[in-house]
Design an enzyme around this catalytic site. Structure first.
Site, PDB file in Angstrom:
ATOM      1  CE  LYS A   1      13.478 -24.169 -20.591  1.00 15.12           C
ATOM      2  NZ  LYS A   1      12.529 -23.605 -19.625  1.00 15.12           N
ATOM      3  CG  ASN A   2      12.411 -27.060 -18.065  1.00 15.57           C
ATOM      4  OD1 ASN A   2      12.772 -25.883 -18.115  1.00 15.57           O
ATOM      5  ND2 ASN A   2      11.464 -27.551 -18.823  1.00 15.57           N
TER       6      ASN A   2
ATOM      7  CB  CYS B   1       2.972 -17.713 -18.958  1.00 15.36           C
ATOM      8  SG  CYS B   1       4.031 -18.747 -19.958  1.00 15.36           S
TER       9      CYS B   1
ATOM     10  NE  ARG C   1       4.007 -21.839 -16.764  1.00 18.15           N
ATOM     11  CZ  ARG C   1       5.268 -21.916 -17.230  1.00 18.15           C
ATOM     12  NH1 ARG C   1       5.671 -21.068 -18.167  1.00 18.15           N
ATOM     13  NH2 ARG C   1       6.112 -22.797 -16.735  1.00 18.15           N
TER      14      ARG C   1
ATOM     15  CG  ASP D   1       8.042 -28.549 -21.708  1.00 19.79           C
ATOM     16  OD1 ASP D   1       8.819 -28.643 -20.740  1.00 19.79           O
ATOM     17  OD2 ASP D   1       7.002 -27.858 -21.671  1.00 19.79           O
TER      18      ASP D   1
ATOM     19  NE  ARG E   1      12.631 -17.634 -21.663  1.00 20.77           N
ATOM     20  CZ  ARG E   1      11.496 -17.743 -20.971  1.00 20.77           C
ATOM     21  NH1 ARG E   1      10.357 -17.417 -21.533  1.00 20.77           N
ATOM     22  NH2 ARG E   1      11.500 -18.178 -19.738  1.00 20.77           N
TER      23      ARG E   1
END
Ligand code: EPZ
Length: 424
Positions: A22-23, A116, A121, A310, A402
Site C-alpha cells: 500500500k505504502n 489524523c 502529521r 506500522d 484501507r
C-alpha cells in the site's frame, strides 16, 4: 458500516500470499503525473485507499484503465494542477501528488491535509523541500498555492524531529527529477517503498544516485517516459501475518514479499527465541508454534531499517501473550496508541508511560465489543480477537479495508472464525 465478529481460540494454519505494498503504490501511481506517456502498474492491492487515489488522479484529468484486478494503466496527458478538497481531506497520502505536479506543471493548489488519529502529521518538511527548489507557497483559506517561475536544483535537508519523512522524500524526489540541475536530498527516507519508487523513476529515465541511502543525488531531466512496473510485496501485511501466526500458535507459510525488508522484526523475534524460518531467495517465511518459549522484549519504533511504527500495534498483542513485562516505545508517532484502551477492554494488562507501552503478558484475553480507530490499530484488534476466548466484535472495520486486501478472507482461509456483517 460493517463490523466483524471473531470467535477466538483457533490457530492459523496454511499459506498466505502477500499483496502489493500500500505504502509504495500510491506514490508510484502519482509518478504517472510526471509524463504524458502510458504508465502501467502491476501487483497493486485492491484497497479503499487505492480506489480513492484513482479517483483523485481522475479528478486531475488522468485517464485510468483497470485491465485486470491488480493492474492499473494511467495516462496524464492533459492534467490540472488543482486538487479538490472533498477528495484530499479523506486521505493524507493524497499529498504525494504535489511533487509530480510541481515537477510537471511548476504549480499545484493543494488543500492542507487534516488531522489524523495517530498523531500530528504536518507536511512542513515537504514544503521546505519545494521552497528549496524555487517554489513560493501561499496558504489561501487552507489551500496551499505552490508555484515556481523557475525550478532549480538545490541541496535539501529533509530531516525533522522524528527523523526522515517517507512521503516527504517521495514528494521532493518527484519534483526534483524534472528540476533542472542537481538536487541532493540529505536525510532522505530509506524505506523499501522509497527504493521501489526510485527504481520506477529510473525506469522512466530519471537520474538518481544513492538509492536506499539517506543521501539521494538527482540530476533533473526535461522529459520522462512511461513505465510498466510491478509493486513490491507489502512488508507490513507480511509482518502482521507473522505476528498472527505466533500468537495463535499456528503453522504459517507467508509468501510474496522481500524478507530482507523485515530484518528489524526478524532480529526482535530471534532474540525472543521464535521459531521462524526465512527463505530470502523465495521471498517467504515459515512460522511454527513456539509461543510457550518466547521471552519478553523491549523495542523502539524508528525510521527504516529500524522497527516499523506500522507494526507497533500488532506487536503489542504479542507482548500481551508472553508472561512478563514487554516494552514498546513509539518514536515516530508518540500518540499512536489508540489500540491500547481497546486491548484493555479485552482484558489486556497494558499501560502507557509517555510514549512507551508497558505490556504485562500472561493474562488470557476475553472477547468484547471494541472499536477500530485507524488502520494498524484495527489489525491489532483482529489479532487480539483471534486469541481472545469467546466472541470479539470489532466496529468500524472500514479502517482495515484501507490497507489490508481481503483481510477477513485471508484469515478465514487460514482457519479463523470471522464473520463480517453490517453494523445495523
Ligand atoms: C508514511 O507516512 C506511511 N504512509 C505511514 O504508514 C508510516 O507510518 C510512516 O510513513 C512512517 O513510516 C504512507 O506511506 C502512505 P512520515 P508519512 O512523513 O510519509 C513527521 C500506515 O499505517 N513529519 O515518514 O506521512 C510525522 O509527523 C501509515 O500504513 C513532520 O514532522 O510519514 C511523523 O512523526 C500510517 N513533518 C514522522 O515525521 C513533515 O513534513 C514520520 O512521518 C513530515 C513528517
Amino acid at each position: 458500516m460493517d463490523k466483524v465478529c471473531i470467535q477466538g481460540g483457533v490457530s492459523l494454519n496454511g499459506t498466505v500470499e502477500i499483496s502489493g505494498a500500500k505504502n509504495a503504490c500510491m506514490a508510484m501511481m502519482a509518478a504517472a503525473l510526471l509524463t504524458d506517456e502510458v504508465c502501467t502498474l502491476r501487483n497493486v492491492p485492491q484497497l479503499r485507499d487505492v480506489a480513492f487515489f484513482v479517483q483523485l488522479l481522475q479528478s486531475l484529468g488522468v485517464s485510468v484503465q483497470n485491465p485486470e484486478p491488480h493492474t492499473w494503466q494511467l495516462q496524464a496527458k492533459n492534467i490540472t494542477h488543482e486538487a479538490a478538497y472533498d477528495l484530499v481531506r479523506q486521505m493524507r497520502a493524497s499529498v504525494c501528488i504535489m511533487g509530480p505536479l510541481i515537477g510537471r506543471l511548476h504549480q499545484v493548489i493543494m488543500p492542507l491535509p487534516g488531522g489524523c488519529v495517530i498523531g500530528n502529521r504536518p507536511i512542513d518538511l515537504h514544503l521546505n523541500g519545494f521552497k528549496a527548489l524555487g517554489c513560493s507557497i501561499d496558504n489561501q483559506s487552507g489551500n496551499l498555492h505552490v508555484k515556481a517561475k523557475h525550478l532549480k536544483g538545490n541541496s535539501i535537508y529533509l530531516g525533522g524531529r522524528f527523523g526522515s519523512t517517507v512521503t516527504g522524500t517521495a514528494n521532493v524526489l518527484m519534483a526534483a527529477v524534472l528540476t533542472p540541475g542537481v538536487t541532493v536530498i540529505d536525510c532522505a527516507a530509506c524505506e523499501p517503498e522509497i527504493v521501489d519508487l526510485c527504481t520506477l523513476l529510473q525506469q522512466m529515465g530519471a537520474s538518481i544516485e544513492g538509492v536506499g541511502s539517506p543521501t539521494l543525488t538527482i540530476r533533473g531531466t526535461d522529459h520522462l517516459k512511461g513505465f510498466d512496473y510491478t509493486v513490491i510485496g507489502d512488508r507490513i501485511e507480511a509482518g502482521t501475518f507473522v505476528l498472527a501466526g505466533l500468537i495463535t500458535q499456528g503453522t504459517l507459510h507467508i509468501k510474496g514479499f522481500q524478507t530482507q525488508h523485515l530484518n528489524a522484526l526478524w532480529h526482535l523475534l530471534d532474540n525472543i527465541h521464535a521459531d521462524i524460518s526465512i527463505h530470502e531467495a523465495e521471498g517467504s517465511v515459515d512460522v511454527k508454534p513456539c509461543l510457550d518459549r518466547l521471552t519478553p522484549f523491549e523495542t523502539t519504533t524508528l525510521p527504516y531499517p529500524g522497527y516499523p511504527t506500522d507494526l507497533q500495534a500488532q506487536l503489542c498483542v504479542l507482548g500481551l501473550c508472553i508472561p512478563g513485562i514487554s516494552l514498546i516505545t513509539e518514536r515516530i508517532y508518540p500518540q499512536r496508541f489508540m489500540h491500547l484502551p481497546e486491548l484493555q477492554r479485552l482484558g489486556g494488562q497494558t499501560w502507557l508511560e509517555g510514549s512507551t507501552a508497558i505490556l504485562k503478558g500472561g493474562t488470557p484475553l476475553s472477547g468484547a465489543e471494541v472499536m477500530a480507530s485507524d488502520l494498524r490499530a484495527s489489525a491489532a484488534l483482529y489479532l487480539a480477537g483471534l486469541i481472545a476466548s469467546g466472541t470479539t466484535s470489532i466496529h468500524r472495520v472500514y479502517h482495515v479495508d484501507r490497507g489490508y486486501e481481503r483481510f477477513d478472507k485471508k484469515l478465514q482461509a487460514l482457519g479463523a472464525h470471522i464473520q463480517r456483517m453490517d453494523e445495523g
